[in-house]
Design an enzyme around this catalytic site. Sequence first.
Site, PDB file in Angstrom:
ATOM      1  N   ARG A 173     -16.272 -33.266 -16.099  1.00  0.00           N
ATOM      2  CA  ARG A 173     -17.639 -33.749 -15.935  1.00  0.00           C
ATOM      3  C   ARG A 173     -18.084 -33.177 -15.502  1.00  0.00           C
ATOM      4  O   ARG A 173     -17.888 -32.020 -14.938  1.00  0.00           O
ATOM      5  CB  ARG A 173     -17.995 -34.801 -15.919  1.00  0.00           C
ATOM      6  CG  ARG A 173     -17.003 -35.851 -16.938  1.00  0.00           C
ATOM      7  CD  ARG A 173     -16.814 -37.319 -15.898  1.00  0.00           C
ATOM      8  NE  ARG A 173     -17.885 -38.769 -15.628  1.00  0.00           N
ATOM      9  CZ  ARG A 173     -17.958 -39.020 -14.240  1.00  0.00           C
ATOM     10  NH1 ARG A 173     -17.245 -39.057 -13.720  1.00  0.00           N
ATOM     11  NH2 ARG A 173     -20.094 -39.529 -14.258  1.00  0.00           N
ATOM     12  N   LYS A 229      -6.508 -37.321  -8.277  1.00  0.00           N
ATOM     13  CA  LYS A 229      -6.376 -37.731  -9.614  1.00  0.00           C
ATOM     14  C   LYS A 229      -5.463 -37.421 -10.769  1.00  0.00           C
ATOM     15  O   LYS A 229      -5.071 -36.172 -10.461  1.00  0.00           O
ATOM     16  CB  LYS A 229      -8.111 -36.918  -9.427  1.00  0.00           C
ATOM     17  CG  LYS A 229      -8.052 -36.712 -11.233  1.00  0.00           C
ATOM     18  CD  LYS A 229      -9.938 -36.374 -11.541  1.00  0.00           C
ATOM     19  CE  LYS A 229     -10.542 -36.243 -12.932  1.00  0.00           C
ATOM     20  NZ  LYS A 229     -11.435 -36.271 -12.906  1.00  0.00           N
ATOM     21  N   ARG A 262     -16.900 -40.964  -3.867  1.00  0.00           N
ATOM     22  CA  ARG A 262     -16.229 -40.759  -2.883  1.00  0.00           C
ATOM     23  C   ARG A 262     -16.134 -41.824  -2.038  1.00  0.00           C
ATOM     24  O   ARG A 262     -16.926 -42.502  -1.609  1.00  0.00           O
ATOM     25  CB  ARG A 262     -16.957 -39.446  -2.006  1.00  0.00           C
ATOM     26  CG  ARG A 262     -17.252 -38.221  -3.258  1.00  0.00           C
ATOM     27  CD  ARG A 262     -15.648 -37.643  -3.184  1.00  0.00           C
ATOM     28  NE  ARG A 262     -16.653 -36.878  -4.625  1.00  0.00           N
ATOM     29  CZ  ARG A 262     -16.839 -35.877  -4.983  1.00  0.00           C
ATOM     30  NH1 ARG A 262     -17.701 -35.161  -3.519  1.00  0.00           N
ATOM     31  NH2 ARG A 262     -17.248 -35.164  -6.255  1.00  0.00           N
TER      32      ARG A 262
HETATM   33  C1  BTN Z   1     -12.903 -34.536 -15.812  1.00  0.00           C
HETATM   34  O1  BTN Z   1     -13.937 -33.968 -15.767  1.00  0.00           O
HETATM   35  O2  BTN Z   1     -12.849 -35.915 -15.370  1.00  0.00           O
HETATM   36  C2  BTN Z   1     -13.573 -34.737 -17.568  1.00  0.00           C
HETATM   37  C3  BTN Z   1     -12.035 -34.162 -18.333  1.00  0.00           C
HETATM   38  C4  BTN Z   1     -12.269 -34.151 -19.881  1.00  0.00           C
HETATM   39  C5  BTN Z   1     -11.023 -33.416 -19.721  1.00  0.00           C
HETATM   40  C6  BTN Z   1     -10.466 -33.294 -21.484  1.00  0.00           C
HETATM   41  S1  BTN Z   1      -9.410 -32.560 -21.838  1.00  0.00           S
HETATM   42  C7  BTN Z   1      -9.172 -32.728 -23.171  1.00  0.00           C
HETATM   43  C8  BTN Z   1     -10.764 -32.497 -23.704  1.00  0.00           C
HETATM   44  N1  BTN Z   1     -11.459 -31.362 -23.908  1.00  0.00           N
HETATM   45  C9  BTN Z   1     -12.068 -30.548 -23.210  1.00  0.00           C
HETATM   46  O3  BTN Z   1     -12.515 -29.878 -22.951  1.00  0.00           O
HETATM   47  N2  BTN Z   1     -11.994 -31.989 -22.425  1.00  0.00           N
HETATM   48  C10 BTN Z   1     -11.133 -33.119 -22.319  1.00  0.00           C
END
Ligand code: BTN
Length: 253
Positions: A54, A120, A251
């Site tokens: 994100r 996390k 946070r």
């Molecule tokens: C975050 O930032 O918390 C979200 C992370 C999401 C990662 C997943 S891994 C599978 C899918 N492909 C990606 O490129 N991102 C999501």
Amino acid sequence: MKLNQPDLQAALLCGEAVIFDEIDSTNEYLLREYKHLAAGSVCAAEHQTAGRGRRGRSWYSGKNQNLCFSLLWRYSADEVRQVSALSLVVALVLAESFTELGISDIQIKWPNDVYYQGKKLGGILIESRFENNDYYLVIGIGLNLSMDQVDLNVVNQPYADLSAYHLERNQLLQRIVPQLQKNLKIYPLVGFENYVERWQSYDLFYGKPVKLLAGDTEIHGISQGINDKGELLLEQTGKINAYAIGEMSLRAQ
Ligand code: BTN
């Protein structure tokens, strides 16, 4: 064990299972291919070379050790209006799947980060395309199962993994994906009211002082859970105010 396509395919309620040894990003794959795949299709990869998170961040996936996968779903324009808290529902499905496996100490940090023992464990990135009055949603999920070869240039926050539980990745995927498909189907019909209480039982920050970061703005308050739209409730100078899900980050204060 490597990810297994036939077993994942057999577990799906709908759609196709596609598995790669290496790909740029499973989200990107489904965003490229959504016109040729049925709703419910899943793309999983052993390794992503350009996994994304994100707020424009990268997402570290390691090789053959974590779970990175994306699920394609389709909603009509009417349905999409009913699913504004979709990412909270997805986080809840993940949290409940871990609980069912006997893993305690799972939390959700609003809106949709899954935590284990206060750090996390996994994240969700939902991206969409609009075509012929339908919304194609790509729901990307990254779960840390074993983080022993972490690239610290990419991971820039405290993280947890589930290496203590020796989870088999195929079994976990075969458990989670049909649950997601089922809930993606019923959520617009039953509404978020049906998920609120269950979501609140995992709330990492309930009753704690928090700050909400939205761009350069910091909003302070005491977290009071969520309402039936999935909005964050903050107590501020004796009043409860609701904050919508957006590009915000929560946070501890
Ligand atoms: C975050 O930032 O918390 C979200 C992370 C999401 C990662 C997943 S891994 C599978 C899918 N492909 C990606 O490129 N991102 C999501």
